[in-house]
Scaffold this motif. Structure first.
Motif, PDB file in Angstrom:
ATOM      1  N   ASN A 103       0.833  -1.209   0.000  1.00 38.70           N
ATOM      2  CA  ASN A 103       0.000   0.000   0.000  1.00 38.70           C
ATOM      3  C   ASN A 103       0.864   1.253   0.000  1.00 38.70           C
ATOM      4  OD1 ASN A 103      -2.529   1.429   0.155  1.00 38.70           O
ATOM      5  ND2 ASN A 103      -2.101   1.797   2.308  1.00 38.70           N
ATOM      6  N   ARG A 104       1.925   1.228   0.795  1.00 38.22           N
ATOM      7  CA  ARG A 104       2.805   2.394   0.850  1.00 38.22           C
ATOM      8  C   ARG A 104       3.531   2.600  -0.486  1.00 38.22           C
ATOM      9  NH1 ARG A 104       5.523   0.865   4.789  1.00 38.22           N
ATOM     10  NH2 ARG A 104       7.351   0.070   3.716  1.00 38.22           N
ATOM     11  N   LEU A 105       4.053   1.515  -1.066  1.00 39.13           N
ATOM     12  CA  LEU A 105       4.782   1.617  -2.330  1.00 39.13           C
ATOM     13  C   LEU A 105       3.870   2.084  -3.463  1.00 39.13           C
ATOM     14  CD1 LEU A 105       6.859  -1.686  -2.091  1.00 39.13           C
ATOM     15  CD2 LEU A 105       7.732   0.653  -1.850  1.00 39.13           C
ATOM     16  N   TRP A 106       2.659   1.547  -3.510  1.00 40.17           N
ATOM     17  CA  TRP A 106       1.711   1.966  -4.546  1.00 40.17           C
ATOM     18  C   TRP A 106       1.289   3.417  -4.333  1.00 40.17           C
ATOM     19  CZ3 TRP A 106      -3.475   3.096  -3.344  1.00 40.17           C
ATOM     20  CH2 TRP A 106      -4.275   3.423  -4.439  1.00 40.17           C
ATOM     21  N   SER A 107       1.067   3.817  -3.089  1.00 39.83           N
ATOM     22  CA  SER A 107       0.710   5.210  -2.809  1.00 39.83           C
ATOM     23  C   SER A 107       1.791   6.157  -3.292  1.00 39.83           C
ATOM     24  CB  SER A 107       0.468   5.403  -1.304  1.00 39.83           C
ATOM     25  OG  SER A 107      -0.670   4.689  -0.868  1.00 39.83           O
ATOM     26  N   ASP A 108       3.048   5.787  -3.071  1.00 39.86           N
ATOM     27  CA  ASP A 108       4.169   6.599  -3.557  1.00 39.86           C
ATOM     28  C   ASP A 108       4.155   6.666  -5.083  1.00 39.86           C
ATOM     29  OD1 ASP A 108       4.999   6.990  -0.946  1.00 39.86           O
ATOM     30  OD2 ASP A 108       6.581   5.468  -1.038  1.00 39.86           O
ATOM     31  N   LYS A 109       3.843   5.559  -5.721  1.00 37.55           N
ATOM     32  CA  LYS A 109       3.880   5.488  -7.184  1.00 37.55           C
ATOM     33  C   LYS A 109       2.831   6.400  -7.822  1.00 37.55           C
ATOM     34  CE  LYS A 109       4.739   1.454  -9.089  1.00 37.55           C
ATOM     35  NZ  LYS A 109       5.922   1.583  -9.973  1.00 37.55           N
ATOM     36  N   ILE A 110       1.662   6.512  -7.196  1.00 40.08           N
ATOM     37  CA  ILE A 110       0.611   7.357  -7.784  1.00 40.08           C
ATOM     38  C   ILE A 110       0.640   8.778  -7.211  1.00 40.08           C
ATOM     39  CG2 ILE A 110      -0.863   5.380  -8.243  1.00 40.08           C
ATOM     40  CD1 ILE A 110      -2.686   6.376  -5.936  1.00 40.08           C
ATOM     41  N   GLY A 111       1.596   9.057  -6.309  1.00 36.34           N
ATOM     42  CA  GLY A 111       1.761  10.408  -5.798  1.00 36.34           C
ATOM     43  C   GLY A 111       0.726  10.839  -4.791  1.00 36.34           C
ATOM     44  N   ARG A 112       0.312   9.934  -3.912  1.00 36.92           N
ATOM     45  CA  ARG A 112      -0.651  10.295  -2.873  1.00 36.92           C
ATOM     46  C   ARG A 112      -0.059  10.027  -1.503  1.00 36.92           C
ATOM     47  NH1 ARG A 112      -5.594   6.139  -2.469  1.00 36.92           N
ATOM     48  NH2 ARG A 112      -5.716   7.111  -0.428  1.00 36.92           N
ATOM     49  N   VAL A 113      -0.623  10.699  -0.508  1.00 37.54           N
ATOM     50  CA  VAL A 113      -0.167  10.518   0.860  1.00 37.54           C
ATOM     51  C   VAL A 113      -0.836   9.278   1.439  1.00 37.54           C
ATOM     52  CG1 VAL A 113      -0.093  11.515   3.174  1.00 37.54           C
ATOM     53  CG2 VAL A 113       0.183  12.985   1.154  1.00 37.54           C
ATOM     54  N   LEU A 114      -0.050   8.397   2.042  1.00 31.75           N
ATOM     55  CA  LEU A 114      -0.602   7.199   2.662  1.00 31.75           C
ATOM     56  C   LEU A 114      -1.644   7.593   3.697  1.00 31.75           C
ATOM     57  CD1 LEU A 114      -0.224   4.068   2.861  1.00 31.75           C
ATOM     58  CD2 LEU A 114       1.301   4.513   4.781  1.00 31.75           C
ATOM     59  N   ASP A 115      -2.848   6.997   3.591  1.00 26.47           N
ATOM     60  CA  ASP A 115      -3.931   7.486   4.436  1.00 26.47           C
ATOM     61  C   ASP A 115      -4.329   6.540   5.557  1.00 26.47           C
ATOM     62  OD1 ASP A 115      -5.125   5.536   2.947  1.00 26.47           O
ATOM     63  OD2 ASP A 115      -6.753   6.787   2.178  1.00 26.47           O
ATOM     64  N   TYR A 116      -3.551   5.483   5.792  1.00 27.67           N
ATOM     65  CA  TYR A 116      -3.769   4.747   7.029  1.00 27.67           C
ATOM     66  C   TYR A 116      -2.457   4.227   7.577  1.00 27.67           C
ATOM     67  CZ  TYR A 116      -4.044   0.166   4.479  1.00 27.67           C
ATOM     68  OH  TYR A 116      -3.813  -0.942   3.720  1.00 27.67           O
ATOM     69  N   GLY A 117      -2.391   4.098   8.883  1.00 32.14           N
ATOM     70  CA  GLY A 117      -1.152   3.769   9.562  1.00 32.14           C
ATOM     71  C   GLY A 117      -0.791   2.303   9.472  1.00 32.14           C
ATOM     72  N   GLU A 118       0.419   1.994   9.834  1.00 32.83           N
ATOM     73  CA  GLU A 118       0.940   0.647   9.745  1.00 32.83           C
ATOM     74  C   GLU A 118       0.227  -0.333  10.673  1.00 32.83           C
ATOM     75  OE1 GLU A 118       3.576  -0.559   7.668  1.00 32.83           O
ATOM     76  OE2 GLU A 118       3.042   1.289   6.652  1.00 32.83           O
ATOM     77  N   GLU A 119      -0.492   0.163  11.652  1.00 36.36           N
ATOM     78  CA  GLU A 119      -1.164  -0.728  12.592  1.00 36.36           C
ATOM     79  C   GLU A 119      -2.644  -0.915  12.279  1.00 36.36           C
ATOM     80  OE1 GLU A 119       0.616  -2.414  14.774  1.00 36.36           O
ATOM     81  OE2 GLU A 119       2.325  -1.367  13.897  1.00 36.36           O
ATOM     82  N   ALA A 120      -3.141  -0.281  11.234  1.00 39.90           N
ATOM     83  CA  ALA A 120      -4.564  -0.380  10.914  1.00 39.90           C
ATOM     84  C   ALA A 120      -4.916  -1.793  10.457  1.00 39.90           C
ATOM     85  CB  ALA A 120      -4.918   0.626   9.820  1.00 39.90           C
ATOM     86  N   TYR A 121      -6.083  -2.257  10.851  1.00 43.43           N
ATOM     87  CA  TYR A 121      -6.523  -3.570  10.427  1.00 43.43           C
ATOM     88  C   TYR A 121      -8.046  -3.611  10.363  1.00 43.43           C
ATOM     89  CZ  TYR A 121      -7.451  -4.359  15.403  1.00 43.43           C
ATOM     90  OH  TYR A 121      -7.921  -4.252  16.687  1.00 43.43           O
ATOM     91  N   SER A 122      -8.541  -4.635   9.680  1.00 39.05           N
ATOM     92  CA  SER A 122      -9.981  -4.870   9.590  1.00 39.05           C
ATOM     93  C   SER A 122     -10.324  -6.113  10.403  1.00 39.05           C
ATOM     94  CB  SER A 122     -10.376  -5.077   8.125  1.00 39.05           C
ATOM     95  OG  SER A 122     -11.688  -5.586   8.017  1.00 39.05           O
TER      96      SER A 122
END
Length: 355
Positions: free
Chosen positions: A269-288
């Motif tokens: 998620n972080r790598l893809w967010s960087d690729k499309i130029g957006r700010v990561l919108d959930y933290g590393e501890e988030a879960y469903s």
């Protein structure tokens, strides 16, 4: 392949007035899916199962399937040899789309990805050589549209409408009540004797395939096929393509999973967010906390599984939606070139020597 023309002769799409007209290359209707699969020459096509309505559910594969030991993943988790389940010469990626039939972004993505693998250009005539070259490093397993039943009447897209416009594609009971998200999850499967209008989340038996994941009680042919194919292919990763409203994203990994896979989803998620130029919108501890078909696949195979949500309602060029999805595919494949997507050696009951 069977001739499904008669099944398709009387299909009628439910129209939502506010949606934007699709371009010709957004091939998401059942006859188009069938025609495109029939045109495949480089890949291998099988009918994995049939829907309650009689439609085919296809699986399309590219790359070599290597011989594998007769064993299942739960058995090997108690051994010292994860490599007896994992294909050590190449990784296998599985992409599925169309479980919720009104969410057409994923279906369009896999349709164009197949066209790329077949011809070098997508349905627009646009090449994507980098993605094609990345794919050559993997065994690729594709299910272009899982819920062909609801796809047979669902609209081409939802772009430009809002949830209050969903009436034609929602489930309506005979008492006039509409089942809207998330209340619709209070039934599984739907009480079909009480249903007046079937919504596009469901197959014709009223099953939401995404949530058909209770061990020992998988009831739909479609969910059974997903699990069988994932095991037979010994997949390392499965991406389940869906659509949300206004912002594309990876869904939080669930708490019911292996820690290594949990970490992989966040990293992708972080790598893809960087690729499309957006700010990561959930933290590393988030879960469903919701358990779904992804978790069932992980339990069956040890693979990292995730849901990718496109932006269905956002008004933007259709090309933008496809570009975001292409970059997601590239991100997953790039990551797998650096390391194993599913670190099975860290999941074992006993320490694995020399790892």
């Amino acid at each position: 392949m069977n001739d499904y023309k008669k099944l398709c002769e009387n299909l009628v799409q439910r129209k939502i007035e506010k949606t934007y007209p699709r371009p010709d290359w957004w091939r998401v209707r059942v006859p188009e899916i069938i025609d495109d699969v029939n045109a495949i020459k480089k890949g291998h096509v099988e009918t994995a199962t049939h829907t309650p309505g009689g439609f085919p559910v296809y699986v399309v594969t590219y790359g070599e399937k290597l011989p594998q030991r007769k064993v299942n993943w739960p058995s090997l988790t108690g051994s010292k040899h994860p490599e007896y389940y994992t294909n050590t010469k190449q990784q296998t990626l599985m992409f599925i789309a169309g479980i919720h039939a009104e969410e057409t972004e994923g279906i369009a993505t896999l349709s164009n990805f197949i066209r790329l693998l077949e011809t070098g250009v997508d349905h627009r005539g646009v090449p994507r050589p980098y993605l094609v070259d990345l794919a050559k490093n993997y065994r690729i397993v594709l299910m272009p549209c899982v819920n062909m039943d609801a796809r047979s009447f669902a609209p081409d897209c939802l772009m430009g409408c809002m949830p209050e416009d969903y009436g034609p594609i929602q489930t309506r009971l005979k008492n006039g009540e509409y089942l809207v998200w998330p209340d619709l999850k209070e039934y599984f499967p739907l009480p079909m004797e009480e249903v007046d209008q079937l919504g596009t989340y469901y197959n014709f038996d009223g099953v939401n395939i995404q949530l058909d994941s209770a061990p020992g009680n998988i009831i739909s042919n479609e969910a059974k096929a997903i699990l069988r194919i994932a095991h037979e292919e010994r997949i390392d990763c499965m991406v389940n393509l869906h659509s949300a409203q206004m912002s594309p994203h990876f869904v939080h990994p669930t708490i019911i999973n292996y820690p290594g896979n949990y970490k992989t989803v966040h990293t992708l998620n972080r790598l893809w967010s960087d690729k499309i130029g957006r700010v990561l919108d959930y933290g590393e501890e988030a879960y469903s906390v919701q358990c779904d078909i992804n978790d069932a696949v992980s339990m069956a195979t040890g693979a990292v599984t995730m849901t990718f949500e496109a932006a269905a309602l956002k008004v933007e060029p259709f090309e933008n939606k496809l570009e975001v999805a292409y970059k997601m595919l590239e991100t997953v494949m790039e990551y797998g070139m650096e390391r194993r997507l599913s670190p099975r050696d860290t999941m074992m009951r006993r320490p694995v020597e020399n790892k």
